[in-house]
Write a protein that holds these residues in place. Structure first.
Motif: not given
Length: 162
Positions: A123, A128-130
């Protein structure tokens, strides 16, 4: 991203960059040491022993290879009342191996996931983006692996112009 540093490897005379790289990181314990250093912040010999359960002689040999190859650098530290010891810190070359670790983890998640579920995700630190590891043509275009070729150059011993 790439540097002009020349790294000496056990397979330094190999024509293939993959083979030369495997001369440094091609053993299971080495990747696990890198995982602990790059994803969990381990730097001390005792930390690697505790988390990995690796034999001290094997850890010593793997750390020596990583230092000699310029993947880690050693720093001396001293805890109060103890003798000086060395800690091991990733260099820029070492930090770039995070891409390799991410690719290995992603492949394992996709094709051989643990029964209890994936134990780590990749992430962004902010937001917190994959993330997925892949080949990128430019920052906006992720390329599918079906569109990737490893092309031999004139430096390849079996280069054949087509």
């Amino acid at each position: 991203m790439s540097t002009n540093a020349v790294v000496t490897t056990p397979a330094n005379d190999a024509f293939c960059s993959i083979e030369r790289t495997l001369g440094i990181v091609g053993e299971r314990w080495t990747f696990l040491i890198l995982r602990e250093a790059l994803t969990n912040g381990a730097t001390r010999f005792a930390d690697f022993i505790e988390v990995l359960g690796i034999a001290p002689n094997i850890l010593t040999a793997r750390l020596k290879t990583l230092v000699e190859a310029g993947v880690f650098k050693k720093r001396e530290y001293r805890e109060e009342g103890s003798r000086p010891r060395m800690s091991y810190h990733p260099t820029e070359a070492g930090r770039q191996l995070l891409v390799v670790l991410g690719a290995l983890g992603q492949w394992g998640d996709d094709y051989i996931p643990p029964a209890a579920g994936v134990t780590q995700t990749r992430e962004t630190a902010s937001g917190r983006k994959r993330l997925r590891v892949g080949f990128v043509e430019d920052p906006a275009v992720l390329k599918d692996v079906d569109d990737i070729e490893f092309v031999r150059t004139p430096s390849h011993p079996r280069y054949a112009e087509s």
